[in-house]
Design a protein around this motif. Structure first.
Motif, PDB file in Angstrom:
ATOM      1  N   ARG A 155       0.835  -1.212   0.000  1.00  0.00           N
ATOM      2  CA  ARG A 155       0.000   0.000   0.000  1.00  0.00           C
ATOM      3  C   ARG A 155       0.867   1.259   0.000  1.00  0.00           C
ATOM      4  O   ARG A 155       0.548   2.231  -0.679  1.00  0.00           O
ATOM      5  CB  ARG A 155      -0.943   0.010   1.202  1.00  0.00           C
ATOM      6  N   LEU A 156       1.961   1.240   0.761  1.00  0.00           N
ATOM      7  CA  LEU A 156       2.860   2.404   0.770  1.00  0.00           C
ATOM      8  C   LEU A 156       3.493   2.608  -0.598  1.00  0.00           C
ATOM      9  O   LEU A 156       3.657   3.742  -1.051  1.00  0.00           O
ATOM     10  CB  LEU A 156       3.968   2.230   1.813  1.00  0.00           C
ATOM     11  N   THR A 157       3.848   1.515  -1.247  1.00  0.00           N
ATOM     12  CA  THR A 157       4.459   1.590  -2.571  1.00  0.00           C
ATOM     13  C   THR A 157       3.488   2.213  -3.571  1.00  0.00           C
ATOM     14  O   THR A 157       3.857   3.089  -4.348  1.00  0.00           O
ATOM     15  CB  THR A 157       4.868   0.180  -3.045  1.00  0.00           C
ATOM     16  N   VAL A 158       2.235   1.772  -3.522  1.00  0.00           N
ATOM     17  CA  VAL A 158       1.221   2.269  -4.452  1.00  0.00           C
ATOM     18  C   VAL A 158       0.914   3.740  -4.167  1.00  0.00           C
ATOM     19  O   VAL A 158       0.790   4.551  -5.082  1.00  0.00           O
ATOM     20  CB  VAL A 158      -0.062   1.408  -4.366  1.00  0.00           C
ATOM     21  N   ALA A 173       0.372  -3.995  11.290  1.00  0.00           N
ATOM     22  CA  ALA A 173      -0.154  -3.769   9.944  1.00  0.00           C
ATOM     23  C   ALA A 173      -1.672  -3.941   9.898  1.00  0.00           C
ATOM     24  O   ALA A 173      -2.334  -3.350   9.055  1.00  0.00           O
ATOM     25  CB  ALA A 173       0.519  -4.712   8.951  1.00  0.00           C
ATOM     26  N   ARG A 174      -2.209  -4.735  10.818  1.00  0.00           N
ATOM     27  CA  ARG A 174      -3.668  -4.916  10.903  1.00  0.00           C
ATOM     28  C   ARG A 174      -4.313  -3.895  11.839  1.00  0.00           C
ATOM     29  O   ARG A 174      -5.538  -3.875  11.986  1.00  0.00           O
ATOM     30  CB  ARG A 174      -3.992  -6.324  11.412  1.00  0.00           C
ATOM     31  N   PRO A 210      -2.324   1.512  10.360  1.00  0.00           N
ATOM     32  CA  PRO A 210      -3.750   1.719  10.676  1.00  0.00           C
ATOM     33  C   PRO A 210      -3.986   1.650  12.177  1.00  0.00           C
ATOM     34  O   PRO A 210      -3.210   1.026  12.910  1.00  0.00           O
ATOM     35  CB  PRO A 210      -4.440   0.551   9.955  1.00  0.00           C
ATOM     36  N   ARG A 211      -5.034   2.293  12.602  1.00  0.00           N
ATOM     37  CA  ARG A 211      -5.471   2.201  13.997  1.00  0.00           C
ATOM     38  C   ARG A 211      -6.609   1.212  14.058  1.00  0.00           C
ATOM     39  O   ARG A 211      -7.365   1.065  13.095  1.00  0.00           O
ATOM     40  CB  ARG A 211      -5.929   3.566  14.501  1.00  0.00           C
ATOM     41  N   LYS A 212      -6.766   0.587  15.181  1.00  0.00           N
ATOM     42  CA  LYS A 212      -7.815  -0.431  15.333  1.00  0.00           C
ATOM     43  C   LYS A 212      -9.179   0.121  14.959  1.00  0.00           C
ATOM     44  O   LYS A 212      -9.970  -0.547  14.315  1.00  0.00           O
ATOM     45  CB  LYS A 212      -7.829  -0.968  16.753  1.00  0.00           C
ATOM     46  N   SER A 213      -9.450   1.370  15.319  1.00  0.00           N
ATOM     47  CA  SER A 213     -10.758   1.958  15.016  1.00  0.00           C
ATOM     48  C   SER A 213     -11.014   2.052  13.511  1.00  0.00           C
ATOM     49  O   SER A 213     -12.150   2.067  13.081  1.00  0.00           O
ATOM     50  CB  SER A 213     -10.878   3.342  15.653  1.00  0.00           C
TER      51      SER A 213
END
Length: 117
Positions: free
Chosen positions: A10-13, A73-74, A105-108
């Motif tokens: 995702r960072l690459t894209v 990452a999750r 990402p944050r859990k929320s």
């Protein structure tokens, strides 16, 4: 594909992140899974992000287990909390390592309308 691989993909894209427009530096992630070592290098140049699979020298090196990396990452693990617990070791610019936490990402962000309950 692991959650960590998907995160770096995702960072690459994305390529660019305006939150890092004043940041220049590099962060290497040394991710250990048993005897295996995966290395990802994130180069940041005024918000422009470039990700490669490399063990090249970096401004900051983040050493973490594959399990903790996948959980981050999750959005299940907070990076600062993991550093405090000794689950992540940082060599180099701690400030840059902490800024990188904004990319995860944050859990929320993954919770449903009931807050993930």
């Amino acid at each position: 594909m692991t959650a960590t691989s998907a995160f770096f993909e995702r960072l690459t894209v994305a390529g660019q992140d305006p939150r890092f427009s004043k940041v220049c530096g590099s962060v290497r992630f040394d991710i250990r899974d048993g005897d295996r070592l995966d290395q990802w290098l994130l180069d940041i140049d005024h918000g422009q992000m470039r990700v490669t699979r490399s063990g090249a020298p970096a401004t900051t090196v983040i050493m973490v287990s594959a399990q903790v990396a996948d959980a981050m990452a999750r959005g299940e693990v907070n990076g600062l909390a993991a550093i405090t617990r000794g689950e992540i070791m940082v060599d180099g610019d701690l400030g840059l390592a902490l800024r990188i936490g904004r990319l995860f990402p944050r859990k929320s962000e993954h919770a449903g309308p009931d807050g993930g309950r």
